[in-house]
Design an enzyme around this catalytic site. Structure first.
Site, short mmCIF file in Angstrom:
data_model
loop_
_atom_site.label_atom_id
_atom_site.label_comp_id
_atom_site.label_asym_id
_atom_site.label_seq_id
_atom_site.Cartn_x
_atom_site.Cartn_y
_atom_site.Cartn_z
N ALA A 99 3.23 5.93 -2.76
CA ALA A 99 4.38 6.81 -2.85
C ALA A 99 4.86 6.95 -4.36
O ALA A 99 4.95 8.06 -4.90
CB ALA A 99 5.41 6.25 -2.21
N GLY A 133 0.92 -1.20 0.11
CA GLY A 133 0.01 -0.12 -0.20
C GLY A 133 0.77 1.30 0.01
O GLY A 133 0.37 2.01 -0.73
N CYS A 134 1.91 1.32 0.88
CA CYS A 134 2.74 2.31 0.83
C CYS A 134 3.57 2.53 -0.43
O CYS A 134 3.75 3.74 -0.57
CB CYS A 134 3.76 2.43 2.01
N THR A 135 4.02 1.48 -1.34
CA THR A 135 4.53 1.82 -2.37
C THR A 135 3.67 2.24 -3.40
O THR A 135 4.02 3.14 -4.20
CB THR A 135 5.39 0.39 -2.66
#
Length: 163
Positions: free
Chosen positions: A53, A48-50
């Site tokens: 970003a 999710g963070c990738t």
């Protein structure tokens, strides 16, 4: 430390954190120049963070056109941020909030009491929070909503400057 979550209309506290390049970042220094999209995320290089970003990266020029800078914060180390930035060619600052002091200052909630939350703050040049978006499960919406809010802020400023 401030326990209560920062809300729309609040003035954000200033803070200083180490950047991935080893220098220091001060929020109020950046606010003198532009609006800030400050996003807290759980962990470098997780799915999710990738996704989030990379979406901020892909829209980065649009953020710049809207007169805003994107800044990501997690508790990961500076070294972890450097790898994350390099692997995904991230053009914006990632800050290391070891111990979660800034996260606490902003009152960013934890998911299930364990996972650091995912919250985005849109802050105008006066240091006032214009929008807060809190969602663990919708990382891409953080980006699209931030752009919508920045467009509104900019159209307000144009209207205000004409008056």
């Amino acid at each position: 430390m401030k326990e209560e979550a920062i809300k729309v209309g609040d003035k954000v506290p200033d803070f200083e954190l180490e950047r991935q390049d080893g220098g220091f970042f001060r929020l109020y220094d950046l606010l003198r120049e532009k609006n800030v999209v400050l996003y807290f995320y759980p962990k470098d290089s997780t799915p999710g963070c990738t996704k989030q970003a990379c979406e901020f990266r892909d829209q980065y020029e649009v953020f710049k056109e809207q007169g805003a800078e994107v800044v990501g914060i997690s508790s990961d180390s500076v070294e972890s941020h450097q790898r994350f930035e390099k692997n995904y060619r991230l053009p914006f600052k990632l800050l290391s909030d070891k111990g979660g002091q800034i996260r606490k200052m902003f009152g960013v909630p934890r998911k299930l009491g364990l996972l650091p939350g995912r919250v985005t703050y849109i802050i105008d040049q006066d240091g006032i929070v214009r929008y807060v978006f809190n969602s663990m499960s919708k990382p891409l919406e953080h980006v699209s909503i931030a752009l919508e809010v920045l467009r509104e802020i900019n159209s307000e400023q144009k209207h205000y400057n004409k008056a």
